[in-house]
Design a protein around this motif. Structure first.
Motif, PDB file in Angstrom:
ATOM      1  N   ALA A   1      -5.307  -1.922  -9.226  1.00 20.53           N
ATOM      2  CA  ALA A   1      -3.876  -2.072  -9.502  1.00 20.53           C
ATOM      3  C   ALA A   1      -3.391  -3.466  -9.098  1.00 20.53           C
ATOM      4  O   ALA A   1      -2.593  -4.086  -9.815  1.00 20.53           O
ATOM      5  N   LEU A   2      -3.883  -3.965  -7.979  1.00 20.23           N
ATOM      6  CA  LEU A   2      -3.525  -5.324  -7.575  1.00 20.23           C
ATOM      7  C   LEU A   2      -4.028  -6.342  -8.585  1.00 20.23           C
ATOM      8  O   LEU A   2      -3.309  -7.285  -8.957  1.00 20.23           O
TER       9      LEU A   2
ATOM     10  N   TYR B   1       0.827  -1.205   0.000  1.00 18.86           N
ATOM     11  CA  TYR B   1       0.000   0.000   0.000  1.00 18.86           C
ATOM     12  C   TYR B   1       0.864   1.259   0.000  1.00 18.86           C
ATOM     13  O   TYR B   1       0.528   2.264  -0.637  1.00 18.86           O
ATOM     14  N   SER B   2       1.992   1.221   0.702  1.00 14.94           N
ATOM     15  CA  SER B   2       2.911   2.353   0.705  1.00 14.94           C
ATOM     16  C   SER B   2       3.474   2.595  -0.686  1.00 14.94           C
ATOM     17  O   SER B   2       3.565   3.741  -1.142  1.00 14.94           O
ATOM     18  N   GLN B   3       3.863   1.520  -1.371  1.00 16.70           N
ATOM     19  CA  GLN B   3       4.362   1.684  -2.735  1.00 16.70           C
ATOM     20  C   GLN B   3       3.278   2.253  -3.640  1.00 16.70           C
ATOM     21  O   GLN B   3       3.535   3.145  -4.463  1.00 16.70           O
TER      22      GLN B   3
ATOM     23  N   GLU C   1     -11.563  -4.890   3.831  1.00 13.16           N
ATOM     24  CA  GLU C   1     -11.683  -6.117   3.051  1.00 13.16           C
ATOM     25  C   GLU C   1     -10.465  -6.347   2.157  1.00 13.16           C
ATOM     26  O   GLU C   1     -10.060  -7.483   1.910  1.00 13.16           O
ATOM     27  N   THR C   2      -9.858  -5.240   1.691  1.00 12.23           N
ATOM     28  CA  THR C   2      -8.645  -5.365   0.882  1.00 12.23           C
ATOM     29  C   THR C   2      -7.488  -5.836   1.752  1.00 12.23           C
ATOM     30  O   THR C   2      -6.705  -6.701   1.354  1.00 12.23           O
TER      31      THR C   2
ATOM     32  N   HIS D   1       4.844  -1.038 -10.634  1.00 18.23           N
ATOM     33  CA  HIS D   1       3.545  -1.663 -10.374  1.00 18.23           C
ATOM     34  C   HIS D   1       3.617  -3.074  -9.800  1.00 18.23           C
ATOM     35  O   HIS D   1       2.649  -3.822  -9.876  1.00 18.23           O
ATOM     36  N   THR D   2       4.739  -3.430  -9.198  1.00 18.94           N
ATOM     37  CA  THR D   2       4.909  -4.764  -8.612  1.00 18.94           C
ATOM     38  C   THR D   2       4.579  -4.725  -7.116  1.00 18.94           C
ATOM     39  O   THR D   2       5.436  -4.959  -6.262  1.00 18.94           O
ATOM     40  N   TYR D   3       3.330  -4.442  -6.816  1.00 14.91           N
ATOM     41  CA  TYR D   3       2.919  -4.238  -5.429  1.00 14.91           C
ATOM     42  C   TYR D   3       2.929  -5.540  -4.630  1.00 14.91           C
ATOM     43  O   TYR D   3       3.445  -5.582  -3.511  1.00 14.91           O
ATOM     44  N   SER D   4       2.376  -6.588  -5.196  1.00 17.89           N
ATOM     45  CA  SER D   4       2.343  -7.873  -4.506  1.00 17.89           C
ATOM     46  C   SER D   4       3.669  -8.616  -4.637  1.00 17.89           C
ATOM     47  O   SER D   4       4.172  -9.182  -3.670  1.00 17.89           O
TER      48      SER D   4
END
Length: 287
Positions: free
Chosen positions: A155-156, A136-138, A255-256, A184-187
């Protein structure tokens, strides 16, 4: 509060930054033979507190390094060569330890082998933050820079499609840069075990220290002391341990957060198995 050196970098206008950067690079390359390679690398993770840690380390009288963070040699600038890399470091620093911090190293598929080929004796420090909060910070960072038009949830959902084939492209071309892979590599960046395994495939385990970001935040003096001991630096206490780049933004939807926490359950177990210890603060946060 004491100002962190890295805080001044984004405030410099981009045209001025480019002129200064190119001048530094030219001079550094010309004097590279008198400049050391690093004794240690802070390899990541992105949005996990590496800016603060690098500042703390540079405030130690026995430690030096580039006055800016993110040299990014083993990912973005590998093709520039060893002389360019040496040029980023101070001229011979006597008995001081020398290091740098580039938080994208942890995630880059080729960074471990590249680093091993040039600095096989370097000690490695990896900060790992609760991957839910890190993601979430990214995301908020990218939104603030105008590089993310989607909602966090969208985005996820789009991450896999956005980044498909990008790691392979980076591996095939040393000059390649992928904006999607970078932004965009959040996960993916939160699956720490698979990244650390790449480093441990080429570096001895005793040269790697993994520290939870939350430990540095909650017990900064104690954690800082353990990092100095790992590096072989003399004990040193700072007057304060300021945080850096804290931003206020809307909280994540419950929920996210729950869905992300569930998605990271197995990767976190894999990380704890790799480390041989529990990261209890993450479990407490989830509870």
């Amino acid at each position: 509060m004491r100002r962190l050196p890295a805080e001044s970098i984004p405030r410099v206008p981009e045209p001025v930054r480019k002129v200064v950067r190119n001048a530094i690079w030219t001079y550094g390359r010309a004097t590279s033979r008198w400049r050391p390679l690093p004794d240690f690398l802070v390899i990541g993770a992105q949005k996990a507190g590496t800016t603060a840690l690098y500042a703390y380390l540079r405030w130690h009288p026995g430690i030096t390094g580039p006055s800016w963070k993110e040299v990014s040699f083993f990912d973005r600038h590998w093709w520039r060569g060893e002389a360019w890399y040496r040029g980023q470091f101070p001229l011979r620093a006597g008995e001081q330890l020398v290091g740098e911090a580039s938080p994208s190293y942890l995630f880059h598929p080729l960074a471990p082998e590249r680093a091993r080929s040039l600095v096989p004796g370097a000690k490695l420090i990896a900060l790992v933050r609760n991957p839910v909060d890190r993601a979430y910070s990214q995301y908020q960072h990218e939104v603030a820079l105008g590089r993310e038009p989607l909602s966090f949830e969208d985005a996820l959902a789009a991450e896999e499609e956005r980044t498909r084939g990008e790691a392979e492209r980076l591996a095939a071309d040393p000059r390649a840069f992928s904006r999607a892979w970078w932004d965009h590599t959040y996960s993916a960046r939160g699956r720490y075990a698979e990244q650390l395994e790449r480093w441990l495939a080429v570096y001895p385990r005793e040269q790697l220290l993994v520290v939870a970001t939350e430990e540095l935040g909650e017990r900064p003096a104690e954690t800082y002391a353990s990092i100095l001991a790992f590096l072989g630096a003399a004990p040193h206490e700072l007057v304060e341990y300021p945080r850096v780049f804290d931003r206020d933004y809307e909280p994540m939807r419950p929920e996210t957060r729950a869905a992300l926490a569930e998605a990271f359950t197995e990767p976190n177990r894999r990380l704890e198995a790799l480390l041989g210890r529990s990261i209890g603060v993450w479990h407490a946060q989830r509870a």
